[in-house]
Motif scaffolding. Structure first.
Motif, PDB file in Angstrom:
ATOM      1  N   ASN A   1      41.671  -7.015 118.900  1.00  0.00           N
ATOM      2  CA  ASN A   1      40.590  -7.972 119.083  1.00  0.00           C
ATOM      3  C   ASN A   1      40.131  -7.976 120.530  1.00  0.00           C
ATOM      4  O   ASN A   1      40.896  -7.628 121.428  1.00  0.00           O
ATOM      5  N   ALA A   2      38.898  -8.425 120.767  1.00  0.00           N
ATOM      6  CA  ALA A   2      38.373  -8.525 122.127  1.00  0.00           C
ATOM      7  C   ALA A   2      37.913  -9.955 122.388  1.00  0.00           C
ATOM      8  O   ALA A   2      37.162 -10.521 121.592  1.00  0.00           O
ATOM      9  N   VAL A   3      38.387 -10.523 123.494  1.00  0.00           N
ATOM     10  CA  VAL A   3      37.942 -11.832 123.959  1.00  0.00           C
ATOM     11  C   VAL A   3      37.198 -11.579 125.262  1.00  0.00           C
ATOM     12  O   VAL A   3      37.785 -11.122 126.242  1.00  0.00           O
ATOM     13  N   LEU A   4      35.898 -11.853 125.265  1.00  0.00           N
ATOM     14  CA  LEU A   4      35.033 -11.520 126.392  1.00  0.00           C
ATOM     15  C   LEU A   4      34.362 -12.786 126.907  1.00  0.00           C
ATOM     16  O   LEU A   4      33.700 -13.495 126.155  1.00  0.00           O
ATOM     17  N   ASN A   5      34.509 -13.056 128.202  1.00  0.00           N
ATOM     18  CA  ASN A   5      33.967 -14.270 128.812  1.00  0.00           C
ATOM     19  C   ASN A   5      33.236 -13.895 130.097  1.00  0.00           C
ATOM     20  O   ASN A   5      33.859 -13.381 131.021  1.00  0.00           O
TER      21      ASN A   5
ATOM     22  N   ASN B   1      45.561  -2.297 121.993  1.00  0.00           N
ATOM     23  CA  ASN B   1      45.810  -3.620 121.430  1.00  0.00           C
ATOM     24  C   ASN B   1      44.651  -4.557 121.742  1.00  0.00           C
ATOM     25  O   ASN B   1      43.525  -4.128 121.875  1.00  0.00           O
ATOM     26  N   ASP B   2      44.936  -5.848 121.873  1.00  0.00           N
ATOM     27  CA  ASP B   2      43.918  -6.840 122.198  1.00  0.00           C
ATOM     28  C   ASP B   2      43.471  -6.703 123.648  1.00  0.00           C
ATOM     29  O   ASP B   2      44.226  -6.240 124.508  1.00  0.00           O
ATOM     30  N   PHE B   3      42.242  -7.131 123.927  1.00  0.00           N
ATOM     31  CA  PHE B   3      41.642  -6.986 125.247  1.00  0.00           C
ATOM     32  C   PHE B   3      41.008  -8.307 125.660  1.00  0.00           C
ATOM     33  O   PHE B   3      40.234  -8.894 124.910  1.00  0.00           O
ATOM     34  N   PHE B   4      41.375  -8.804 126.840  1.00  0.00           N
ATOM     35  CA  PHE B   4      40.823 -10.040 127.396  1.00  0.00           C
ATOM     36  C   PHE B   4      40.070  -9.673 128.671  1.00  0.00           C
ATOM     37  O   PHE B   4      40.654  -9.104 129.589  1.00  0.00           O
ATOM     38  N   HIS B   5      38.791  -9.997 128.713  1.00  0.00           N
ATOM     39  CA  HIS B   5      37.913  -9.546 129.795  1.00  0.00           C
ATOM     40  C   HIS B   5      37.087 -10.739 130.278  1.00  0.00           C
ATOM     41  O   HIS B   5      36.271 -11.276 129.519  1.00  0.00           O
ATOM     42  N   SER B   6      37.305 -11.192 131.524  1.00  0.00           N
ATOM     43  CA  SER B   6      36.585 -12.351 132.053  1.00  0.00           C
ATOM     44  C   SER B   6      35.998 -12.067 133.422  1.00  0.00           C
ATOM     45  O   SER B   6      36.642 -11.460 134.272  1.00  0.00           O
ATOM     46  N   TYR B   7      34.767 -12.549 133.610  1.00  0.00           N
ATOM     47  CA  TYR B   7      34.077 -12.485 134.900  1.00  0.00           C
ATOM     48  C   TYR B   7      34.091 -11.087 135.510  1.00  0.00           C
ATOM     49  O   TYR B   7      34.390 -10.919 136.687  1.00  0.00           O
ATOM     50  N   SER B   8      33.777 -10.096 134.680  1.00  0.00           N
ATOM     51  CA  SER B   8      33.784  -8.724 135.159  1.00  0.00           C
ATOM     52  C   SER B   8      32.927  -7.857 134.247  1.00  0.00           C
ATOM     53  O   SER B   8      32.518  -8.282 133.172  1.00  0.00           O
ATOM     54  N   GLU B   9      32.658  -6.636 134.690  1.00  0.00           N
ATOM     55  CA  GLU B   9      31.902  -5.682 133.897  1.00  0.00           C
ATOM     56  C   GLU B   9      32.690  -4.391 133.723  1.00  0.00           C
ATOM     57  O   GLU B   9      33.448  -4.003 134.606  1.00  0.00           O
TER      58      GLU B   9
ATOM     59  N   ASN C   1      31.559  -0.802 133.480  1.00  0.00           N
ATOM     60  CA  ASN C   1      30.310  -0.088 133.718  1.00  0.00           C
ATOM     61  C   ASN C   1      30.043   1.024 132.717  1.00  0.00           C
ATOM     62  O   ASN C   1      28.910   1.384 132.477  1.00  0.00           O
ATOM     63  N   GLY C   2      31.095   1.569 132.122  1.00  0.00           N
ATOM     64  CA  GLY C   2      30.956   2.616 131.115  1.00  0.00           C
ATOM     65  C   GLY C   2      31.202   2.062 129.729  1.00  0.00           C
ATOM     66  O   GLY C   2      30.918   0.900 129.436  1.00  0.00           O
ATOM     67  N   ARG C   3      31.782   2.878 128.881  1.00  0.00           N
ATOM     68  CA  ARG C   3      32.045   2.508 127.486  1.00  0.00           C
ATOM     69  C   ARG C   3      33.381   1.783 127.345  1.00  0.00           C
ATOM     70  O   ARG C   3      34.280   1.954 128.154  1.00  0.00           O
ATOM     71  N   LEU C   4      33.503   1.018 126.239  1.00  0.00           N
ATOM     72  CA  LEU C   4      34.702   0.226 125.963  1.00  0.00           C
ATOM     73  C   LEU C   4      35.147   0.462 124.526  1.00  0.00           C
ATOM     74  O   LEU C   4      34.335   0.368 123.602  1.00  0.00           O
ATOM     75  N   ALA C   5      36.435   0.783 124.333  1.00  0.00           N
ATOM     76  CA  ALA C   5      37.023   0.911 122.998  1.00  0.00           C
ATOM     77  C   ALA C   5      38.274   0.054 122.945  1.00  0.00           C
ATOM     78  O   ALA C   5      39.127   0.124 123.830  1.00  0.00           O
ATOM     79  N   VAL C   6      38.381  -0.793 121.902  1.00  0.00           N
ATOM     80  CA  VAL C   6      39.504  -1.729 121.761  1.00  0.00           C
ATOM     81  C   VAL C   6      40.097  -1.567 120.366  1.00  0.00           C
ATOM     82  O   VAL C   6      39.382  -1.649 119.369  1.00  0.00           O
ATOM     83  N   GLY C   7      41.418  -1.365 120.300  1.00  0.00           N
ATOM     84  CA  GLY C   7      42.095  -1.188 119.016  1.00  0.00           C
ATOM     85  C   GLY C   7      42.361  -2.480 118.277  1.00  0.00           C
ATOM     86  O   GLY C   7      42.481  -2.488 117.062  1.00  0.00           O
TER      87      GLY C   7
END
Length: 99
Positions: free
Chosen positions: A52-56, A34-42, A44-50
């Motif tokens: 929307n992605a909110v990246l901060n 589903n949706d992915f919310f990612h803040s103040y982090s990494e 390190n490998g690959r990312l797959a999101v089904g």
């Protein structure tokens, strides 16, 4: 096992109840249906999101081996809303829009 871009998108868009082999998803450190919310982090490998992605203040694929720099490391089926971040290595695919 290597995935083509289309087969990867089919996996990302698949319903969570669909059977998926672990070796098919193993190249991805984070695999979200589903949706992915990612803040103040990494990631390190690959990312797959089904969804929307909110990246901060984010990062993807910082420690990816040089042999994988020509492969897709961030795949998002929907839209990406990103602020202050980077895909360090590899290719990016976004099915929607990038803001």
């Amino acid at each position: 096992m290597r995935l083509s871009r289309l087969s990867l998108l089919a996996l990302v868009a698949a319903a969570p109840s669909a059977p998926l082999a672990a070796q098919t998803l193993s190249p991805y450190g984070v695999f979200v249906y589903n949706d992915f919310f990612h803040s103040y982090s990494e990631t390190n490998g690959r990312l797959a999101v089904g969804g929307n992605a909110v990246l901060n203040h984010w990062g993807v694929a910082q420690f990816l081996p040089a042999s994988q720099y020509n492969e897709f490391t961030m795949v998002v089926n929907g839209n990406v809303n990103a602020n202050e971040g980077s895909v360090f290595h590899g290719k990016t695919y976004v099915g929607g829009t990038i803001t």
